[in-house]
Design an enzyme around this catalytic site. Structure first.
Site, PDB file in Angstrom:
ATOM      1  N   SER A  30       0.887  -1.152   0.090  1.00  0.00           N
ATOM      2  CA  SER A  30      -0.098  -0.069  -0.116  1.00  0.00           C
ATOM      3  C   SER A  30       0.862   1.368   0.069  1.00  0.00           C
ATOM      4  O   SER A  30       1.718   1.449   0.829  1.00  0.00           O
ATOM      5  CB  SER A  30      -0.940   0.160   1.209  1.00  0.00           C
ATOM      6  OG  SER A  30      -1.809  -1.131   1.242  1.00  0.00           O
ATOM      7  N   HIS A  61      -3.245   0.351  -4.850  1.00  0.00           N
ATOM      8  CA  HIS A  61      -2.606  -0.928  -5.543  1.00  0.00           C
ATOM      9  C   HIS A  61      -3.023  -0.965  -7.011  1.00  0.00           C
ATOM     10  O   HIS A  61      -3.995  -0.873  -7.476  1.00  0.00           O
ATOM     11  CB  HIS A  61      -3.181  -2.112  -4.897  1.00  0.00           C
ATOM     12  CG  HIS A  61      -2.785  -2.496  -3.471  1.00  0.00           C
ATOM     13  ND1 HIS A  61      -1.738  -3.424  -3.275  1.00  0.00           N
ATOM     14  CD2 HIS A  61      -3.219  -1.951  -2.165  1.00  0.00           C
ATOM     15  CE1 HIS A  61      -1.488  -3.575  -1.858  1.00  0.00           C
ATOM     16  NE2 HIS A  61      -2.106  -2.439  -1.232  1.00  0.00           N
ATOM     17  N   HIS A  83      -5.036  -9.516  -1.197  1.00  0.00           N
ATOM     18  CA  HIS A  83      -5.264  -9.839  -0.002  1.00  0.00           C
ATOM     19  C   HIS A  83      -6.440 -10.792   0.352  1.00  0.00           C
ATOM     20  O   HIS A  83      -7.480 -10.890  -0.475  1.00  0.00           O
ATOM     21  CB  HIS A  83      -5.690  -8.530   1.019  1.00  0.00           C
ATOM     22  CG  HIS A  83      -4.635  -7.578   0.851  1.00  0.00           C
ATOM     23  ND1 HIS A  83      -4.794  -6.606  -0.117  1.00  0.00           N
ATOM     24  CD2 HIS A  83      -3.720  -6.946   1.755  1.00  0.00           C
ATOM     25  CE1 HIS A  83      -3.768  -5.954  -0.046  1.00  0.00           C
ATOM     26  NE2 HIS A  83      -3.106  -6.045   0.831  1.00  0.00           N
ATOM     27  N   TYR A  85      -8.594 -10.514   2.751  1.00  0.00           N
ATOM     28  CA  TYR A  85      -9.997  -9.766   2.922  1.00  0.00           C
ATOM     29  C   TYR A  85     -10.562  -9.390   1.601  1.00  0.00           C
ATOM     30  O   TYR A  85     -11.973  -8.982   1.574  1.00  0.00           O
ATOM     31  CB  TYR A  85      -9.795  -8.458   3.862  1.00  0.00           C
ATOM     32  CG  TYR A  85      -8.908  -7.425   3.367  1.00  0.00           C
ATOM     33  CD1 TYR A  85      -9.456  -6.632   2.223  1.00  0.00           C
ATOM     34  CD2 TYR A  85      -7.342  -7.081   3.814  1.00  0.00           C
ATOM     35  CE1 TYR A  85      -8.455  -5.684   1.809  1.00  0.00           C
ATOM     36  CE2 TYR A  85      -6.873  -6.201   3.311  1.00  0.00           C
ATOM     37  CZ  TYR A  85      -7.132  -5.248   2.250  1.00  0.00           C
ATOM     38  OH  TYR A  85      -6.335  -4.591   1.616  1.00  0.00           O
ATOM     39  N   GLU A  86      -9.995  -9.168   0.402  1.00  0.00           N
ATOM     40  CA  GLU A  86     -10.691  -9.048  -0.822  1.00  0.00           C
ATOM     41  C   GLU A  86     -11.568 -10.202  -1.145  1.00  0.00           C
ATOM     42  O   GLU A  86     -12.291 -10.191  -2.244  1.00  0.00           O
ATOM     43  CB  GLU A  86      -9.783  -8.637  -1.760  1.00  0.00           C
ATOM     44  CG  GLU A  86      -8.884  -7.492  -1.430  1.00  0.00           C
ATOM     45  CD  GLU A  86      -7.940  -7.107  -2.490  1.00  0.00           C
ATOM     46  OE1 GLU A  86      -7.948  -6.671  -3.548  1.00  0.00           O
ATOM     47  OE2 GLU A  86      -6.636  -7.498  -2.116  1.00  0.00           O
ATOM     48  N   ALA A 113       2.211  -1.967   4.449  1.00  0.00           N
ATOM     49  CA  ALA A 113       2.183  -0.991   5.576  1.00  0.00           C
ATOM     50  C   ALA A 113       1.391  -1.763   6.605  1.00  0.00           C
ATOM     51  O   ALA A 113       0.901  -2.974   6.459  1.00  0.00           O
ATOM     52  CB  ALA A 113       0.925   0.050   4.838  1.00  0.00           C
ATOM     53  N   MET A 211      -2.259  -6.837   7.296  1.00  0.00           N
ATOM     54  CA  MET A 211      -3.327  -7.994   6.958  1.00  0.00           C
ATOM     55  C   MET A 211      -2.748  -8.456   5.662  1.00  0.00           C
ATOM     56  O   MET A 211      -3.456  -9.062   4.687  1.00  0.00           O
ATOM     57  CB  MET A 211      -4.519  -7.243   6.286  1.00  0.00           C
ATOM     58  CG  MET A 211      -5.104  -6.379   7.542  1.00  0.00           C
ATOM     59  SD  MET A 211      -6.613  -5.510   6.871  1.00  0.00           S
ATOM     60  CE  MET A 211      -6.824  -4.146   8.356  1.00  0.00           C
ATOM     61  N   SER A 212      -1.096  -8.729   5.359  1.00  0.00           N
ATOM     62  CA  SER A 212      -0.859  -9.352   4.319  1.00  0.00           C
ATOM     63  C   SER A 212       0.307  -9.978   4.390  1.00  0.00           C
ATOM     64  O   SER A 212       0.469 -10.510   5.571  1.00  0.00           O
ATOM     65  CB  SER A 212      -0.613  -8.236   3.330  1.00  0.00           C
ATOM     66  OG  SER A 212       0.587  -7.282   3.607  1.00  0.00           O
ATOM     67  N   ASN A 235       0.820   3.785  10.864  1.00  0.00           N
ATOM     68  CA  ASN A 235      -0.017   4.449  11.871  1.00  0.00           C
ATOM     69  C   ASN A 235       0.335   3.523  12.995  1.00  0.00           C
ATOM     70  O   ASN A 235       0.738   2.437  12.988  1.00  0.00           O
ATOM     71  CB  ASN A 235      -1.505   4.076  11.440  1.00  0.00           C
ATOM     72  CG  ASN A 235      -2.025   2.922  11.179  1.00  0.00           C
ATOM     73  OD1 ASN A 235      -1.475   2.276  10.021  1.00  0.00           O
ATOM     74  ND2 ASN A 235      -2.353   2.228  12.113  1.00  0.00           N
ATOM     75  N   HIS A 247      -7.810   4.675   6.657  1.00  0.00           N
ATOM     76  CA  HIS A 247      -6.884   4.442   5.366  1.00  0.00           C
ATOM     77  C   HIS A 247      -6.317   5.546   4.853  1.00  0.00           C
ATOM     78  O   HIS A 247      -5.166   5.294   4.253  1.00  0.00           O
ATOM     79  CB  HIS A 247      -7.774   3.722   4.461  1.00  0.00           C
ATOM     80  CG  HIS A 247      -7.110   3.085   3.386  1.00  0.00           C
ATOM     81  ND1 HIS A 247      -6.281   2.054   3.451  1.00  0.00           N
ATOM     82  CD2 HIS A 247      -7.213   3.226   1.887  1.00  0.00           C
ATOM     83  CE1 HIS A 247      -5.820   1.828   2.180  1.00  0.00           C
ATOM     84  NE2 HIS A 247      -6.340   2.498   1.226  1.00  0.00           N
TER      85      HIS A 247
END
Ligand code: HPA
Length: 277
Positions: A30, A61, A83, A85-86, A113, A211-212, A235, A247
């Site tokens: 990201s 992306h 990912h 989550y997609e 990230a 998340m990756s 963050n 985000h």
């Protein structure tokens, strides 16, 4: 189609578009994709043109495979990843690593990230991942094992190459950057964590959360590829500071550290190229 056959077909298509034969693959996370724009003699292939290649839906992306040179070093850089989550399966998330391997790539640099859990990290910090905790509840090796890729129960004790981390630390020092090191906890997402979850992650030994990356690392290690993984702390994780996460903040921090991140990649690549076994 069997993953091996599909990866072979995708690799052949990519290699037909370029004379370069990279040994190093890069995954740009990201907000970090612009490094691929600086590559020279580049072939740029949208994921949509590569058979079976999963296409990213996340903002930030781009979704292109760029084969080009960073200085003298040929690399295959993925501008964007997919990912879980997609809605992609762990096998689809890991598929680009299978393609890399069929292209002859022996080492990968994965970037992402991440939220900072360790209080020594600050927003914008770059962290070399030393190990991970997979809390995504799945694994890209679930299902029948294809022995052409690797063994049924691959070792994960040294998933993140110590030698590569030393090279990165060394080059970071040379560039006057502080590089931290830490354990990455992978969550499914896409919601960010609750403060209670972050407290749990801290207690179990995580310094970063994202998340990756872990599916890719597991598949890469299955094939005995060398791994260097770098997080950008976009963050501080939920509850560490008294403010909500967004985000937009993640993307803005990525943008801010982009140039030092790219300088680090440029410096590390020739040394990895020499170290590739
Ligand atoms: N949590 C999970 N994933 C992330 C974060 C976070 O705080 N920041 C960037 N990716």
């Amino acid at each position: 189609m069997a993953i091996f056959t599909a990866a072979e077909a995708a690799a052949q298509l990519i290699l037909k578009r370029t004379q370069l034969r990279p040994h190093i693959g890069l995954v740009l996370g990201s907000g970090l994709g612009s490094f691929a724009d600086s590559l020279t003699d580049a072939a740029r292939i949208p994921y949509a043109e590569i058979p079976e290649f999963p296409r990213s839906t996340a903002i930030g992306h781009t979704g292109k495979m760029v084969i080009g040179k960073s200085g003298d070093v040929p690399v295959a850089a993925m501008q964007g990843r997919v990912h879980l989550y997609e809605g992609y399966s762990p096998h689809q998330v890991a598929f680009p690593m299978r393609v890399f391997a069929r292209m002859g790539i022996r080492s990968v640099i994965l970037t992402n990230a991440a939220g900072g859990i360790n209080g020594n990290f600050q927003q914008g910090a770059l962290v070399l991942i030393s190990d991970h905790i997979n809390l995504q509840g799945t694994n890209p090796l679930v299902g029948p094992n294809d022995d052409r890729f690797g063994v049924r129960f691959p070792d994960m004790t040294r998933a993140y190459s110590r030698e590569y981390r030393e090279i990165a630390r060394d080059e970071g020092r040379r560039l006057g950057m502080t590089l931290h090191e830490g354990v990455y906890a992978a969550m499914l997402g896409p919601s960010y964590e609750t403060p209670a979850e972050i407290n749990f992650l801290r207690i179990i030994g995580a310094d970063l959360v994202g998340m990756s990356t872990v599916n890719e690392v597991i598949a890469a290690r299955h094939m005995k590829m060398n791994v260097l993984a770098i997080s950008c702390v976009t963050n501080m994780a939920a509850g560490i500071l008294d403010q909500p996460l967004s985000h937009q903040e993640v993307m803005e921090t990525g943008e801010r550290v982009k140039s030092s991140f790219e300088a680090l990649l440029r410096a590390v690549l020739p040394r990895l190229e020499r170290a590739v076994p």
